[in-house]
Design a protein around this motif. Structure first.
Motif, PDB file in Angstrom:
ATOM      1  N   MET A  44     -46.102  41.539  27.668  1.00 21.56           N
ATOM      2  CA  MET A  44     -46.060  42.125  26.319  1.00 21.56           C
ATOM      3  C   MET A  44     -46.932  41.310  25.376  1.00 21.56           C
ATOM      4  O   MET A  44     -47.284  40.170  25.687  1.00 21.56           O
ATOM      5  CB  MET A  44     -44.623  42.232  25.800  1.00 21.56           C
ATOM      6  CG  MET A  44     -43.896  40.926  25.602  1.00 21.56           C
ATOM      7  SD  MET A  44     -42.212  41.121  24.914  1.00 21.56           S
ATOM      8  CE  MET A  44     -41.264  41.404  26.382  1.00 21.56           C
ATOM      9  N   SER A  45     -47.289  41.911  24.257  1.00 24.73           N
ATOM     10  CA  SER A  45     -48.160  41.252  23.288  1.00 24.73           C
ATOM     11  C   SER A  45     -47.434  40.088  22.610  1.00 24.73           C
ATOM     12  O   SER A  45     -46.193  40.020  22.625  1.00 24.73           O
ATOM     13  CB  SER A  45     -48.604  42.255  22.222  1.00 24.73           C
ATOM     14  OG  SER A  45     -47.504  42.594  21.384  1.00 24.73           O
ATOM     15  N   ILE A  46     -48.202  39.205  21.995  1.00 24.15           N
ATOM     16  CA  ILE A  46     -47.601  38.067  21.290  1.00 24.15           C
ATOM     17  C   ILE A  46     -46.715  38.540  20.131  1.00 24.15           C
ATOM     18  O   ILE A  46     -45.591  38.046  19.997  1.00 24.15           O
ATOM     19  CB  ILE A  46     -48.681  37.055  20.857  1.00 24.15           C
ATOM     20  CG1 ILE A  46     -49.228  36.390  22.132  1.00 24.15           C
ATOM     21  CG2 ILE A  46     -48.115  35.993  19.915  1.00 24.15           C
ATOM     22  CD1 ILE A  46     -50.443  35.558  21.973  1.00 24.15           C
ATOM     23  N   PRO A  47     -47.154  39.517  19.320  1.00 19.63           N
ATOM     24  CA  PRO A  47     -46.232  39.998  18.272  1.00 19.63           C
ATOM     25  C   PRO A  47     -44.917  40.520  18.866  1.00 19.63           C
ATOM     26  O   PRO A  47     -43.849  40.279  18.297  1.00 19.63           O
ATOM     27  CB  PRO A  47     -47.024  41.121  17.590  1.00 19.63           C
ATOM     28  CG  PRO A  47     -48.453  40.753  17.804  1.00 19.63           C
ATOM     29  CD  PRO A  47     -48.492  40.110  19.167  1.00 19.63           C
ATOM     30  N   ASP A  48     -44.987  41.183  20.019  1.00 20.59           N
ATOM     31  CA  ASP A  48     -43.760  41.681  20.660  1.00 20.59           C
ATOM     32  C   ASP A  48     -42.886  40.534  21.165  1.00 20.59           C
ATOM     33  O   ASP A  48     -41.662  40.594  21.068  1.00 20.59           O
ATOM     34  CB  ASP A  48     -44.086  42.637  21.822  1.00 20.59           C
ATOM     35  CG  ASP A  48     -44.511  44.017  21.336  1.00 20.59           C
ATOM     36  OD1 ASP A  48     -44.322  44.319  20.129  1.00 20.59           O
ATOM     37  OD2 ASP A  48     -45.047  44.786  22.155  1.00 20.59           O
ATOM     38  N   ILE A  49     -43.502  39.505  21.715  1.00 15.61           N
ATOM     39  CA  ILE A  49     -42.730  38.336  22.174  1.00 15.61           C
ATOM     40  C   ILE A  49     -42.011  37.713  20.979  1.00 15.61           C
ATOM     41  O   ILE A  49     -40.810  37.418  21.050  1.00 15.61           O
ATOM     42  CB  ILE A  49     -43.637  37.283  22.868  1.00 15.61           C
ATOM     43  CG1 ILE A  49     -44.269  37.869  24.138  1.00 15.61           C
ATOM     44  CG2 ILE A  49     -42.825  36.020  23.210  1.00 15.61           C
ATOM     45  CD1 ILE A  49     -45.396  37.017  24.735  1.00 15.61           C
ATOM     46  N   PHE A  50     -42.724  37.523  19.862  1.00 18.31           N
ATOM     47  CA  PHE A  50     -42.119  36.950  18.658  1.00 18.31           C
ATOM     48  C   PHE A  50     -40.947  37.810  18.198  1.00 18.31           C
ATOM     49  O   PHE A  50     -39.876  37.290  17.868  1.00 18.31           O
ATOM     50  CB  PHE A  50     -43.154  36.856  17.524  1.00 18.31           C
ATOM     51  CG  PHE A  50     -43.916  35.561  17.472  1.00 18.31           C
ATOM     52  CD1 PHE A  50     -43.876  34.769  16.331  1.00 18.31           C
ATOM     53  CD2 PHE A  50     -44.696  35.120  18.530  1.00 18.31           C
ATOM     54  CE1 PHE A  50     -44.591  33.570  16.251  1.00 18.31           C
ATOM     55  CE2 PHE A  50     -45.410  33.942  18.468  1.00 18.31           C
ATOM     56  CZ  PHE A  50     -45.356  33.165  17.326  1.00 18.31           C
ATOM     57  N   GLU A  51     -41.154  39.132  18.181  1.00 17.77           N
ATOM     58  CA  GLU A  51     -40.143  40.043  17.660  1.00 17.77           C
ATOM     59  C   GLU A  51     -38.938  40.176  18.591  1.00 17.77           C
ATOM     60  O   GLU A  51     -37.795  40.118  18.157  1.00 17.77           O
ATOM     61  CB  GLU A  51     -40.777  41.423  17.439  1.00 17.77           C
ATOM     62  CG  GLU A  51     -39.829  42.420  16.785  1.00 17.77           C
ATOM     63  CD  GLU A  51     -40.449  43.801  16.671  1.00 17.77           C
ATOM     64  OE1 GLU A  51     -39.711  44.781  16.825  1.00 17.77           O
ATOM     65  OE2 GLU A  51     -41.682  43.885  16.453  1.00 17.77           O
ATOM     66  N   LYS A  52     -39.205  40.325  19.898  1.00 14.95           N
ATOM     67  CA  LYS A  52     -38.125  40.610  20.841  1.00 14.95           C
ATOM     68  C   LYS A  52     -37.465  39.371  21.422  1.00 14.95           C
ATOM     69  O   LYS A  52     -36.297  39.409  21.804  1.00 14.95           O
ATOM     70  CB  LYS A  52     -38.649  41.490  21.976  1.00 14.95           C
ATOM     71  CG  LYS A  52     -39.074  42.862  21.488  1.00 14.95           C
ATOM     72  CD  LYS A  52     -39.655  43.716  22.588  1.00 14.95           C
ATOM     73  CE  LYS A  52     -39.967  45.091  22.013  1.00 14.95           C
ATOM     74  NZ  LYS A  52     -41.144  45.688  22.563  1.00 14.95           N
ATOM     75  N   LYS A  53     -38.220  38.275  21.511  1.00 15.44           N
ATOM     76  CA  LYS A  53     -37.666  37.083  22.166  1.00 15.44           C
ATOM     77  C   LYS A  53     -37.639  35.850  21.271  1.00 15.44           C
ATOM     78  O   LYS A  53     -37.019  34.870  21.631  1.00 15.44           O
ATOM     79  CB  LYS A  53     -38.462  36.777  23.441  1.00 15.44           C
ATOM     80  CG  LYS A  53     -38.369  37.900  24.485  1.00 15.44           C
ATOM     81  CD  LYS A  53     -38.965  37.469  25.794  1.00 15.44           C
ATOM     82  CE  LYS A  53     -38.741  38.523  26.864  1.00 15.44           C
ATOM     83  NZ  LYS A  53     -39.222  38.082  28.168  1.00 15.44           N
ATOM     84  N   SER A  54     -38.358  35.832  20.182  1.00 19.04           N
ATOM     85  CA  SER A  54     -38.406  34.761  19.168  1.00 19.04           C
ATOM     86  C   SER A  54     -39.622  33.853  19.331  1.00 19.04           C
ATOM     87  O   SER A  54     -40.181  33.717  20.427  1.00 19.04           O
ATOM     88  CB  SER A  54     -37.141  33.885  19.158  1.00 19.04           C
ATOM     89  OG  SER A  54     -37.173  32.907  20.187  1.00 19.04           O
ATOM     90  N   GLU A  55     -39.981  33.226  18.211  1.00 18.23           N
ATOM     91  CA  GLU A  55     -41.090  32.270  18.246  1.00 18.23           C
ATOM     92  C   GLU A  55     -40.710  31.063  19.106  1.00 18.23           C
ATOM     93  O   GLU A  55     -41.538  30.526  19.843  1.00 18.23           O
ATOM     94  CB  GLU A  55     -41.468  31.803  16.830  1.00 18.23           C
ATOM     95  CG  GLU A  55     -42.631  30.823  16.853  1.00 18.23           C
ATOM     96  CD  GLU A  55     -43.088  30.335  15.483  1.00 18.23           C
ATOM     97  OE1 GLU A  55     -44.004  29.484  15.458  1.00 18.23           O
ATOM     98  OE2 GLU A  55     -42.547  30.778  14.455  1.00 18.23           O
TER      99      GLU A  55
END
Length: 169
Positions: A44-55
């Motif tokens: 998944m994209s980095i924005p999706d990782i941030f959104e779905k799994k956290s920074e």
């Protein structure tokens, strides 16, 4: 020469662009973008990782990827803008690689990335202020790099040539 080359700096500094250009000149080296590796691993994209799994989750994966890559030779590694904040990663990279900070002004960085929606930290009301804040926060660590290369008002070829001269000394 076989130590890997690491490019660090804030988003928009040109790490990927310069890294690809370096790999065309230094033919024995392979270019690797840490963010691309993470996207491949996570699917998944980095924005999706941030959104779905956290920074925080993203940073853990980033740290693991950096650890693995730092043990290899003949790589040109483009770090994500926040990767050099991790003390462990900084130490591992400094020990095993030639680390180069691509230094740019906030104005130059902003002009390069202002329309890029793939920057989760800049999806805010005033992205230029956020960039300035990030640079103030992160630059003390960027300045710990072995080499510092100014990128403002310079061509990719000029930057690439300076890096080659620095690492060959």
């Amino acid at each position: 020469m076989s130590a890997s080359i690491v490019l660090t700096g804030l988003m928009g500094a040109g790490k990927s662009t310069v890294g690809k250009a370096l790999s065309k000149v230094l033919k024995d080296y392979t270019f690797v973008d840490v963010d691309d590796v993470i996207v491949d691993i996570e699917g998944m994209s980095i924005p999706d990782i941030f959104e779905k799994k956290s920074e925080a989750y993203f940073r853990r994966v980033e740290k693991e990827v950096i650890q693995e890559l730092s043990e290899e030779e003949d790589l040109i590694i483009a770090l994500g803008g926040g990767a050099f904040e991790d003390k462990n990663s900084r130490e591992i990279l400094a020990e095993n690689c030639k680390v180069i900070y691509l230094k740019s002004s906030v104005e130059r960085l902003y002009s390069r990335i202002k329309d890029d929606k793939n920057r989760p930290l800049l999806q805010c009301e005033n992205p230029k202020d956020k960039l300035e804040e990030l640079l103030k926060l992160r630059e003390p660590n960027y300045l710990k790099a072995e080499f510092i290369v100014e990128t403002d008002n310079r061509t990719i070829d000029e930057i690439t040539q300076e890096i080659i001269e620095l690492i060959m000394e």
